[in-house]
Write an enzyme that holds these catalytic residues in place. Sequence first.
Site, short mmCIF file in Angstrom:
data_model
loop_
_atom_site.label_atom_id
_atom_site.label_comp_id
_atom_site.label_asym_id
_atom_site.label_seq_id
_atom_site.Cartn_x
_atom_site.Cartn_y
_atom_site.Cartn_z
N ASP A 59 0.85 -1.18 0.00
CA ASP A 59 0.00 0.00 0.00
C ASP A 59 0.90 1.24 0.00
OD1 ASP A 59 -1.67 2.10 0.71
OD2 ASP A 59 -2.95 0.81 1.93
N SER A 126 -5.64 15.18 -13.41
CA SER A 126 -6.95 15.09 -14.05
C SER A 126 -7.42 16.47 -14.49
CB SER A 126 -7.94 14.53 -13.03
OG SER A 126 -9.27 14.71 -13.45
N TYR A 151 -12.00 14.12 -3.86
CA TYR A 151 -11.17 13.44 -4.86
C TYR A 151 -10.45 14.46 -5.74
CZ TYR A 151 -10.06 11.78 -9.49
OH TYR A 151 -9.42 11.59 -10.68
N LYS A 155 -6.15 15.66 -6.32
CA LYS A 155 -5.34 15.86 -7.54
C LYS A 155 -4.70 17.25 -7.52
CE LYS A 155 -6.05 11.86 -9.35
NZ LYS A 155 -4.95 10.88 -9.32
N ASN A 201 -18.41 5.23 -13.92
CA ASN A 201 -18.06 5.87 -15.18
C ASN A 201 -18.94 5.40 -16.33
OD1 ASN A 201 -15.02 5.56 -13.70
ND2 ASN A 201 -15.68 7.58 -14.36
C1 UD1 Z 1 -14.97 11.93 -13.27
C2 UD1 Z 1 -14.07 13.04 -12.78
C3 UD1 Z 1 -12.65 12.77 -13.20
C4 UD1 Z 1 -12.22 11.44 -12.68
C5 UD1 Z 1 -13.14 10.37 -13.21
C6 UD1 Z 1 -12.71 9.05 -12.60
C7 UD1 Z 1 -14.94 15.29 -12.57
C8 UD1 Z 1 -15.35 16.52 -13.30
N1 UD1 Z 1 -14.50 14.31 -13.34
O1 UD1 Z 1 -15.04 12.05 -14.69
O2 UD1 Z 1 -11.80 13.73 -12.66
O3 UD1 Z 1 -10.90 11.17 -13.07
O4 UD1 Z 1 -14.49 10.68 -12.85
O5 UD1 Z 1 -13.71 8.31 -12.06
O6 UD1 Z 1 -14.99 15.19 -11.37
N2 UD1 Z 1 -22.76 9.62 -17.18
C9 UD1 Z 1 -24.09 9.25 -17.37
N3 UD1 Z 1 -24.51 8.06 -16.85
C10 UD1 Z 1 -23.68 7.23 -16.15
C11 UD1 Z 1 -22.33 7.61 -15.95
C12 UD1 Z 1 -21.91 8.83 -16.47
O7 UD1 Z 1 -24.87 9.96 -18.00
O8 UD1 Z 1 -24.14 6.17 -15.68
C13 UD1 Z 1 -22.29 10.89 -17.75
C14 UD1 Z 1 -21.78 11.88 -16.70
O9 UD1 Z 1 -22.83 12.67 -16.22
C15 UD1 Z 1 -20.75 12.66 -17.52
C16 UD1 Z 1 -20.21 11.63 -18.54
O10 UD1 Z 1 -21.19 10.59 -18.58
O11 UD1 Z 1 -21.38 13.68 -18.24
C17 UD1 Z 1 -18.88 11.03 -18.13
O12 UD1 Z 1 -18.97 10.57 -16.78
P1 UD1 Z 1 -17.79 9.72 -16.10
O13 UD1 Z 1 -17.41 8.59 -16.99
O14 UD1 Z 1 -18.24 9.39 -14.71
O15 UD1 Z 1 -16.55 10.70 -16.07
P2 UD1 Z 1 -16.41 12.18 -15.47
O16 UD1 Z 1 -17.52 12.52 -14.55
O17 UD1 Z 1 -16.18 13.09 -16.62
#
Ligand code: UD1
Length: 340
Positions: A59, A126, A151, A155, A201
């Site tokens: 770790d 990030s 989080y 960064k 994500n």
């Molecule tokens: C976020 C963080 C980023 C981090 C990453 C890692 C922010 C701005 N960004 O990225 O720094 O490194 O997570 O986990 O804090 N979405 C949907 N439905 C879902 C999932 C996502 O509509 O079920 C949409 C989200 O609203 C967003 C896009 O898809 O608009 C991307 O989301 P996601 O993949 O979670 O990445 P970020 O939020 O951009």
Amino acid sequence: MSKVLVTGGAGYIGSHTVVELITAGYEVVIVDNFSNSNPGSVDGIERIVGRRPALVEADCSDYAQMLQLFKDHSGIDGIIHFAALKAVGESVVKPLEYYRNNMLSIINLLSLMKDFGGKHFVFSSSCTVYGQPDILPVTETSPLKPAMSPYGNTKKVGEEIIRDTVLAVPSISAIALRYFNPIGAHPSALIGELPQGKPDNLIPFITQTAVGIRPVLQIFGNDYDSSDGTAIRDYFHVVDLAKAHVFALDRLFKGNNRKPLEFFNIGAGKGITVLEIVKAFEKVSGVKLNYEIVGRRAGDIEKVWADTRLAESELGWKAVSTLEDALLTAWNWEKRLRGL
Ligand code: UD1
């Protein structure tokens, strides 16, 4: 052969980077505590490159464990530091875990580099450090905004700790790569993203919905200022991101860096909406996705994409894979995981 410690090397971005590092001729030592990864990815790495990197289960936030690692593996010249907790929502509920883990890891690694003579440090940062930028695309000199989650703050503060350290310790130089949204998997489908439990994500949620593990993809908000109302991000292939780390490390090893700490945006340089991703995925996979529009997700920004000219001119790096390539590899990986 230069020896590089890759923290979180069994994880999603880490495992792809280890493949590229070994291919480029680096000797790699992986350290991972498998809190959000598993040793199976090291088997995948071995099958791709034909060689098994050294693997230490430890770790990074535990100084004694890391000291032991540096004693056992002498001659570590560089570190690529991926190991971190990264769920935005969870960080709001468990801020102290995030600060303890993410900050102590950086402090331990930099201290041990100083004590053991390591020189080069590449940090997973990030685009979250920019918050919602006022001007798009965002450049490396755009103002940093207060973080929207613990989080995100790890960064931001991580970059500051590294900056202060390289100013005080001239033997250490560093590059912080500010990633936008890496997606996809290795074309071999032997390594890829493996979220534990329900994915946060977008892409793993899409592929899990497509194979039927999740009944419906929720799209968070369609009232944003974009062509179809859904949020905009800069998605790009994780293999391209992995290569960016090799370029960054090469730059430090060759002494081509212009400052003790440099920052680079790493993305495709193009904004894509959530609905565009859904449509592109349906096209490459031939699967119709079940999705529904729901309210905005707390803490989400509206739109961000990168100005990548600095990475191109200074690092010589550019994202080359298409969105379709990236989505297809994510889909092939999910199918292989599920035995389809
Ligand atoms: C976020 C963080 C980023 C981090 C990453 C890692 C922010 C701005 N960004 O990225 O720094 O490194 O997570 O986990 O804090 N979405 C949907 N439905 C879902 C999932 C996502 O509509 O079920 C949409 C989200 O609203 C967003 C896009 O898809 O608009 C991307 O989301 P996601 O993949 O979670 O990445 P970020 O939020 O951009």
